[in-house]
Design a protein around this motif. Sequence first.
Motif, PDB file in Angstrom:
ATOM      1  N   ALA B 276       0.812  -1.222   0.000  1.00 34.06           N
ATOM      2  CA  ALA B 276       0.000   0.000   0.000  1.00 34.06           C
ATOM      3  C   ALA B 276       0.842   1.266   0.000  1.00 34.06           C
ATOM      4  N   THR B 277       2.155   1.122   0.107  1.00 37.98           N
ATOM      5  CA  THR B 277       3.021   2.303   0.216  1.00 37.98           C
ATOM      6  C   THR B 277       2.839   3.270  -0.943  1.00 37.98           C
ATOM      7  N   ASP B 278       2.969   2.752  -2.168  1.00 36.07           N
ATOM      8  CA  ASP B 278       2.812   3.582  -3.365  1.00 36.07           C
ATOM      9  C   ASP B 278       2.646   2.635  -4.559  1.00 36.07           C
ATOM     10  N   LEU B 314      13.468 -11.647  -4.826  1.00 35.10           N
ATOM     11  CA  LEU B 314      12.786 -10.618  -5.606  1.00 35.10           C
ATOM     12  C   LEU B 314      12.470  -9.495  -4.635  1.00 35.10           C
ATOM     13  N   ALA B 315      12.640  -8.255  -5.084  1.00 33.72           N
ATOM     14  CA  ALA B 315      12.314  -7.141  -4.201  1.00 33.72           C
ATOM     15  C   ALA B 315      11.149  -6.347  -4.751  1.00 33.72           C
ATOM     16  N   LEU B 316      10.176  -6.103  -3.902  1.00 31.97           N
ATOM     17  CA  LEU B 316       9.098  -5.173  -4.228  1.00 31.97           C
ATOM     18  C   LEU B 316       9.655  -3.770  -4.078  1.00 31.97           C
ATOM     19  N   GLY B 317       9.348  -2.900  -5.039  1.00 33.80           N
ATOM     20  CA  GLY B 317       9.714  -1.502  -4.858  1.00 33.80           C
ATOM     21  C   GLY B 317      10.852  -1.022  -5.746  1.00 33.80           C
ATOM     22  N   ASN B 331      11.849   1.176 -11.729  1.00 33.34           N
ATOM     23  CA  ASN B 331      10.684   1.255 -10.857  1.00 33.34           C
ATOM     24  C   ASN B 331      10.986   2.169  -9.672  1.00 33.34           C
ATOM     25  N   GLN B 332      10.070   3.097  -9.397  1.00 39.02           N
ATOM     26  CA  GLN B 332      10.248   4.059  -8.308  1.00 39.02           C
ATOM     27  C   GLN B 332       9.353   3.679  -7.136  1.00 39.02           C
ATOM     28  N   SER B 333       9.874   3.788  -5.948  1.00 37.01           N
ATOM     29  CA  SER B 333       9.073   3.520  -4.755  1.00 37.01           C
ATOM     30  C   SER B 333       9.846   3.955  -3.525  1.00 37.01           C
ATOM     31  N   ALA B 334       9.120   4.200  -2.454  1.00 34.08           N
ATOM     32  CA  ALA B 334       9.782   4.547  -1.195  1.00 34.08           C
ATOM     33  C   ALA B 334      10.300   3.295  -0.493  1.00 34.08           C
ATOM     34  N   VAL B 335       9.868   2.121  -0.952  1.00 33.75           N
ATOM     35  CA  VAL B 335      10.318   0.890  -0.292  1.00 33.75           C
ATOM     36  C   VAL B 335      11.172   0.034  -1.230  1.00 33.75           C
ATOM     37  N   HIS B 336      11.901  -0.865  -0.638  1.00 37.59           N
ATOM     38  CA  HIS B 336      12.633  -1.905  -1.358  1.00 37.59           C
ATOM     39  C   HIS B 336      12.662  -3.082  -0.394  1.00 37.59           C
TER      40      HIS B 336
END
Lengths: 370, 370
Positions: B276-278, B314-317, B331-336
Amino acid sequence: MDDRVREHADVLVDWSARIEPGDEVVVCVAEGAHELGVAVAEKLGEVGANVVTTYDSAEVSRAYQRAHDGDFEADPDHALALYEAADAVLRLGGGRNTTALADVPSGTRRAHARARTGIREARMATDWVSTVHPTRSLAQQAGMAYEAYREFVYNAVLRDWEALAGKMAHMKEILDEGSEVRLVKERDDQPDTDLTMSIGDRTAVNSAASVAYDSHNLPSGEVFTAPYDTAGEVFFDVPMTIDSRRVRDVRMVFEDGEVVDFEAERGADEIESVLATDDGARRLGELGVGMNRGIDRVTDNVLFDEKMGDTVHLALGRAYDSTIPYGETGNQSAVHVDLITDVSEAARLEVDGEVVQRDGAFRFEEGFEG
Amino acid sequence: MDDRVREHADVLVDWSARIEPGDEVVVCVAEGAHELGVAVAEKLGEVGANVVTTYDSAEVSRAYQRAHDGDFEADPDHALALYEAADAVLRLGGGRNTTALADVPSGTRRAHARARTGIREARMATDWVSTVHPTRSLAQQAGMAYEAYREFVYNAVLRDWEALAGKMAHMKEILDEGSEVRLVKERDDQPDTDLTMSIGDRTAVNSAASVAYDSHNLPSGEVFTAPYDTAGEVFFDVPMTIDSRRVRDVRMVFEDGEVVDFEAERGADEIESVLATDDGARRLGELGVGMNRGIDRVTDNVLFDEKMGDTVHLALGRAYDSTIPYGETGNQSAVHVDLITDVSEAARLEVDGEVVQRDGAFRFEEGFEG
């Protein structure tokens, strides 16, 4: 956490360093000072200051200095940048072994210190304060049990500094207005002391453990000035450690401002080596009057010993600029070595012929008998 | 000092960070990493580098962050100046309590991290390397005895990195030249995995624990790239801790590059919150192939777990820039957030239809059965 650790942090941040919101603060944490480091961080968070915490480990320094070829680069950029951008530097001493650097050749140590002259100057241009967290190693150095040593340290640090500063202001006034100091001690169990020093034109420092008083040690509690034209003899009966060597019962004779003779029950070689450093090492750079009665015993740590109530100390070597009239220079030397004498009995300190302190009691205190 | 601590320091300074005489090095020492700090200082002295040692104490951070009102000043000057002037930053992890920050509100932690974006960027512009000193706290996190954990860490760190880099170069070549990766696992005791990902135009990183390989972790030992257009299902059977919460046995379904469904034996809420982060958190930022056979067990520390031989993660983010063609963004995200699957049995990794790894063995290794 012991409440006293937090109180120590409060005194350090509020009274001593006068930290304000947004200040850039460097906190230097010695190996054994973790707990005080935590308390100081908490206090700095509360104030809203910004913090960089460095690790002042004697064992890390030893390893680095011993492995290095000794040709140290002057003032590394990153260290200099850190201190030049700092508003305040809080040094939390308290190692785990006071002799951790004993096997670093003194030439290497000196070369390392010399290569950091600019960094030291940058640090001293900030609102810096040095204090110590009581560790078992320091307790051992003091010959004390750990709990008793903690009592001792907090008793020295957690004072009513405002009140002590007020009392010390009397002493500063006397020294600022005076021209000549005479220290006399006549005890049956030791050689006589009768020493005169000029202090005309010099400014005394009310060292009240706060940058607001131009004082950078916590604890402090001394008033000091820079004497000259010293003459007579003095007996230092408080034991000291100078450059890791024990020195005790030193009798010293001055003529025309210079040491002309001395003897020592212990550590004569060390004194000889101090005096041989340079011309300034034979002259005094400081006369200090210990006024912190929270410090009631010798613990072999000059940060505490020289502030002890009922003692007077004299330092061979460099004078502090703050005591010298603007534009003039005080005694110059590569060393500044404090020697302490107990004035609690059969002793008096006179300024311009008037007794200011007798057997430890000051003129401006109750119980003083002029 | 255990010889292995010195060897660890040698690998870190020589192989990983490539420190040279005169380099301005910041060494960040965690609470429990004193011994490695000493060994690293010794090594840096030998090399003739310049050192500032910072104290990376979780308890100091906790105290500061909890006491602060949360409105942290962005990138304090003195911290920024230190890192901007640094050539290399060596982070020696190894605390005394992996949950020391557990009672700092996550909003405060995030605000603090956000306020240090510039400092982090300055640090990441240096030749930085993160490693860990084995502590009892990390042994506990791993569910291991201290001595056994030390064995484990040194086995992971003290590799023949040159040889491993050579082997990993094969894997990088295969991924660089390939367009589609397929991961298949058919074990009786868990849901099937059958996942395809595009990797065309992406550049794989040979993460050989050295800045010379664009790799900043010691240990490392993985080859990774940034996949897209992921489709199919995957089962992550290696337990993980995400933001202090345990996550285990996660089955995830992808369509058109995005997670469309998932279930977890444990930690479903945590996965939900990550997703749900982004927008980017629902897509993959990394496909990594663990190739460090010195790491032969899970220790609940992603620095080690994701490098483990016979695993794929595998990493989400967020994707790493180094995997993306110049001028494009991954891929851009505040999490990894890394999730790991064991490929040691009944598993194969295919690139463009050719089996590259079967039951853990690679095509370019002896014992491989295509």
